[in-house]
Design an enzyme around this catalytic site. Structure first.
Site, PDB file in Angstrom:
ATOM      1  N   ASP A   1      -4.569 -28.045  -1.893  1.00 15.96           N
ATOM      2  CA  ASP A   1      -3.665 -28.646  -1.075  1.00 15.96           C
ATOM      3  C   ASP A   1      -4.181 -28.212   0.387  1.00 15.96           C
ATOM      4  O   ASP A   1      -5.255 -27.557   0.504  1.00 15.96           O
ATOM      5  CB  ASP A   1      -2.442 -27.328  -1.084  1.00 15.96           C
ATOM      6  CG  ASP A   1      -1.332 -27.643  -0.185  1.00 15.96           C
ATOM      7  OD1 ASP A   1      -0.932 -28.655   0.071  1.00 15.96           O
ATOM      8  OD2 ASP A   1      -1.047 -26.518   0.259  1.00 15.96           O
TER       9      ASP A   1
ATOM     10  N   ASP B   1       3.630 -27.433  -4.069  1.00 18.49           N
ATOM     11  CA  ASP B   1       2.392 -27.308  -5.091  1.00 18.49           C
ATOM     12  C   ASP B   1       2.888 -26.595  -6.356  1.00 18.49           C
ATOM     13  O   ASP B   1       1.999 -26.622  -7.314  1.00 18.49           O
ATOM     14  CB  ASP B   1       1.396 -26.453  -4.489  1.00 18.49           C
ATOM     15  CG  ASP B   1       0.974 -27.200  -2.940  1.00 18.49           C
ATOM     16  OD1 ASP B   1       0.726 -28.297  -2.998  1.00 18.49           O
ATOM     17  OD2 ASP B   1       0.967 -26.501  -2.024  1.00 18.49           O
TER      18      ASP B   1
ATOM     19  N   ASP C   1      -0.362 -23.402  -2.212  1.00 21.45           N
ATOM     20  CA  ASP C   1       0.535 -22.388  -1.466  1.00 21.45           C
ATOM     21  C   ASP C   1       1.938 -22.812  -1.115  1.00 21.45           C
ATOM     22  O   ASP C   1       2.740 -21.784  -1.063  1.00 21.45           O
ATOM     23  CB  ASP C   1      -0.002 -21.836   0.037  1.00 21.45           C
ATOM     24  CG  ASP C   1       0.198 -22.722   0.968  1.00 21.45           C
ATOM     25  OD1 ASP C   1       0.275 -24.073   0.805  1.00 21.45           O
ATOM     26  OD2 ASP C   1       0.450 -22.263   2.171  1.00 21.45           O
TER      27      ASP C   1
ATOM     28  N   CYS D   1       0.841  -1.167   0.161  1.00 23.71           N
ATOM     29  CA  CYS D   1      -0.091  -0.147   0.012  1.00 23.71           C
ATOM     30  C   CYS D   1       0.802   1.304  -0.008  1.00 23.71           C
ATOM     31  O   CYS D   1       2.170   1.167   0.006  1.00 23.71           O
ATOM     32  CB  CYS D   1      -0.922  -0.156   1.338  1.00 23.71           C
ATOM     33  SG  CYS D   1       0.072  -0.096   2.869  1.00 23.71           S
TER      34      CYS D   1
ATOM     35  N   CYS E   1       3.247   1.693   2.810  1.00 25.17           N
ATOM     36  CA  CYS E   1       4.428   1.085   2.638  1.00 25.17           C
ATOM     37  C   CYS E   1       5.612   1.724   1.931  1.00 25.17           C
ATOM     38  O   CYS E   1       6.771   1.802   2.334  1.00 25.17           O
ATOM     39  CB  CYS E   1       4.370  -0.494   1.964  1.00 25.17           C
ATOM     40  SG  CYS E   1       3.025  -1.513   2.698  1.00 25.17           S
TER      41      CYS E   1
END
Lengths: 730, 53
Positions: free
Chosen positions: A447, A630, A626, A39, A42
């Site tokens: 997953d 995977d 994630d 954002c 940041c």
């Protein structure tokens, strides 16, 4: 046993002075890849933290690419200080690889924008002149004025088409060389012929020129092209991220001295020192020290594995509790991590065969357009005894009106709008055609850890407040995931505990008000196996001779996992759960969610093979996952989604990334994808309907430049208006 | 009708000025980080404090 305290840990922010370059003004420049920027705050935090230092000339963070450029005067060694500051703010920092792929993307982006700008300028001015031409005839305006306006239009339009038409000409040329055809062929032909015929008309003192149609067609199509490009720009190859993982530095011990070298320069046999909290850079064997290693990257599991001398550790895993010395057993390119990446590259190549809907329509459409134009010419020249100029003029108008802007806008407008709608809900679509692929899936593979579950063990049950306070305060001294979870579930004041030592693989010890306290595993706290083991994760707490307490942790399901799975099943989708976890845990979760297919103990390769099997049975698959384990499946599935908590490589391999600790985004994305596809089809139907009206009129030779312009803008507007119905999705 | 001898060049010059401004903005990297620009508008500090010194 290697007791340690966090203060003596080696920091992972050295060696950056080697990356500093000197620019033309003799100033130091450094490019960093900053991760975790979400954002405006940041951006500001990072930029101002650097800018407030002396001697800084410029510090600018590119939000889209994460590239942070710093320019300063003085010593190059300041680079390490910058990295330290940004890391201390809580952002990840890596050296920025100015790979060629990215620069060509930027160049392409600019090229399209420039073409669009020039086309917009040309269209504005030509239209200004054309309004006069449309509303008058030769009698009212006078031939001389008319020809002047034609001439000026031509002087604007021809250079503009030569300049801005290049994206179409190039693409048309390249497919023609291969003996194929695409939508750009009739577009290019239409643009060239419209300009060519208009020039001819000027010399013939004709009444109509088609410069306005040409520039308008070009402008609208370029808008579609630019939108399409922006929608697809983010989709880059995830496999190239290996460079990122391997682009940091490692501490090598050579002749008794510590040295920072780039990970890719590590060679077999070198001795590497890895501090607590650092990534293990290469596959290697431990020669000194004892620690716990977070292997979640490779296996997807949350709990760390205890390792000691002689154990093999893998690149990409994280050393958690104590410094260890390693001997490199394989160079970085040969690590297990690199194997997974190669598998991903293979998977990505398989996916490249997908043909986008717009291209499929174009394949069917282009021959029809060409044939119609030729037919028009033959009909007028051969049977209706028109002069060849008139016949050609009619053929060209057929060509122009049949490749309408509407068709070029049909897909990109909906996709850009859908991406916007999803973005507001925290779902980031990275490739424009992802939604197209998502709309046709029939199977979803999930997953477990971090996807269906929160991915972090959470403290469950009720505990005595004062015991929790002491145990949690002691736990703040450790980086172990269970300790972190324990300390974060305590919200009171942290008690002061002295002389804390961590014993890798066992637990923590400290003194509170003169009493020795311990947290850790069973044997560490003197718990015998008389107390039965459960499936749950546990931490034991013991205060001197008092009876031990047990804290129980569970990786809980996300709050909406169950309802989301239920809703997806109602949409007629089959689901399966693929996990690297133990069988009883996986089965119990699958039962709770009502997923019938569940497979446990899967390695990354197993998961990929399972995907291949389903694909060979012609299933269309969405993968939601994630972890690195995977990643090959994410890359190889027809379409893939990853939560924002996923590791970078999984996020990059996925087509869609969703934020927040919920599973609902999967359902939202699926619903919007289906809606998007519906609207795209309607748009195609509208464009074709337009043709049913426009083509006969053009065939009869009744299209004037004004009618062509009107038809074009009207059909485009209708398609855009239809696309905006997407905004009404609740 | 002779007024168009003046008006057409004026229209063209205005258009070219716009095009020039567009090309300038593109050359000075203003289109490189559109998402970032959308966020930067929310940063309420003096320009000289967060862009360049």
């Amino acid at each position: 046993m290697t007791p340690t305290s966090p203060q003596t840990l080696p920091q992972n922010n050295e060696g950056y002075e080697n990356l500093v370059k000197i620019n033309m003004d003799g100033l130091n420049t450094l490019s960093l890849l900053v991760g975790g920027v979400h954002c405006a705050v940041c951006i500001q935090k990072i930029e101002s933290s650097i800018l407030k230092l002396p001697l800084i000339k410029e510090a600018r963070l590119n939000f889209s690419t994460g590239r942070f450029n710093i320019i300063w005067e003085g010593s190059a060694a300041l680079a390490n200080q910058f990295v330290k500051i940004i890391t201390s703010l809580g952002y990840s920092v890596n050296p920025y690889n100015s790979d060629i792929e990215k620069t060509t993307l930027d160049a392409e982006n600019r090229f399209l924008l420039l073409c669009l700008g020039v086309a917009g300028f040309a269209m504005g001015n030509v239209m200004l002149l054309s309004v006069g031409l449309w509303t008058t005839t030769t009698e009212t305006m006078g031939m001389a004025t008319r020809e002047l306006l034609h001439l000026v239009s031509g002087l604007i339009a021809i250079p503009a088409v030569m300049f801005s038409g290049r994206p179409f000409f190039r693409s048309a040329l390249s497919v023609l060389k291969k003996g194929q055809t695409n939508m750009d062929v009739p577009i290019s032909l239409g643009l060239i012929l419209a300009c060519g015929m208009s020039v001819f008309e000027i010399f013939q003192h004709g009444e109509h020129t088609y410069f306005d149609s040409a520039v308008m067609l070009m402008f609208f199509l370029l808008i579609g092209r630019y939108m399409d490009f922006r929608a697809r720009k983010n989709a880059r190859s995830a496999a190239t991220d290996l460079i990122k993982t391997l682009s940091g530095f490692a501490t090598v011990i050579k002749d008794g001295k510590h040295q920072r070298i780039l990970i890719r320069d590590l060679r077999e046999g070198m001795t590497v020192l890895v501090g607590a909290g650092e990534n293990i850079p290469v596959d290697s064997v431990i020669i000194d020290g004892r620690s716990a290693v977070d292997t979640s990257l490779i296996t997807g599991e949350t709990l760390p594995r205890d390792v000691s001398i002689g154990d093999m550790v893998f690149a990409g895993t994280i050393n958690q509790s104590a410094p260890i010395k390693l001997t490199v057993s394989k160079a970085a390119d040969d690590s297990v991590l690199a194997d997974v990446v190669r598998l991903m590259e293979k998977a990505e190549q398989g996916q490249a065969k997908y043909v986008r809907m717009a291209d499929r329509v174009a394949r069917a459409y282009t021959p029809v357009v060409h044939i119609l134009a030729i037919l028009a010419f033959i009909l007028w020249f051969g049977f209706l005894n028109a002069s060849w100029q008139d016949a050609l003029m009619i053929a060209v108008t057929v060509l122009i009106v049949t490749c309408p802007c509407a068709l070029g806008l049909a897909v990109p407008v909906v996709q850009v709008l859908a991406s916007g709608v999803l973005m507001k809900r925290g779902i980031l679509v990275k490739s424009g055609d992802a939604l197209e692929r998502l709309a046709v899936i029939d199977t979803i593979l999930f997953d477990k850890t971090g996807t269906l579950t929160i991915g972090k063990p959470e403290l469950v049950g009720q505990y005595d407040e004062s015991t929790l306070a002491i145990a949690a305060s002691l736990a703040t001294h450790s980086r172990h995931p269970l300790s972190k979870s324990l300390s974060s579930s305590y919200h009171g004041e942290i008690l002061s505990i002295i002389n804390v030592t961590e014993h890798a693989g066992q637990g923590l010890e400290g003194f509170y008000q003169g009493q020795e306290i311990r947290i850790g595993n069973r044997s560490w706290c003197g718990v015998t196996d008389d107390i039965p083991h459960t499936d749950n994760l546990e931490i034991w707490y013991r205060c001197e001779q008092e009876p031990p307490h047990c804290f129980i942790f569970k990786d809980e399901l996300k709050t909406d996992s169950k309802s989301t799975i239920e809703a997806l099943r109602k949409s007629g989708l089959t689901m399966a759960l693929l996990s690297g976890d133990r069988k009883n845990v996986v089965t119990s979760i699958a039962n709770e969610l009502g997923i019938q297919n569940s497979i446990a103990d899967m390695s990354p390769i197993d998961k990929y093979n399972y995907l291949e099997k389903l694909r060979s049975e012609n299933h269309k698959i969405l993968m939601v996952g994630d972890g690195l384990n995977d990643a090959p499946v994410l890359a190889g599935a027809d379409v893939s989604m990853a939560p924002g908590t996923a590791i970078d490589m999984a996020q990059n391999a996925a087509d869609i990334v969703f934020m927040g600790n919920k599973l609902l985004p999967v359902l939202i994305a699926y619903n919007i994808a289906v809606l998007t596809q519906k609207l795209v089809k309607q748009n195609f139907a509208l464009s074709i309907l337009y043709n049913f009206i426009a083509v006969p009129v053009a065939f009869m030779g009744l299209i004037t430049p004004m009618l062509a312009a009107l038809a074009m803008s009207l059909s485009s507007l209708i398609v855009i208006a239809n696309s905006f119905r997407l905004r009404r999705y609740k | 009708m002779s007024i168009i001898i003046v008006l057409i060049p004026i229209a063209l010059i205005l258009g070219l000025i716009g095009l020039g401004a567009f090309i300038w903005s593109m050359k000075s990297n203003q289109y490189d980080d559109l998402d970032g620009a959308a966020h930067r508008i929310l940063i309420d500090e003096n320009d000289d404090d967060n862009v360049t010194k």
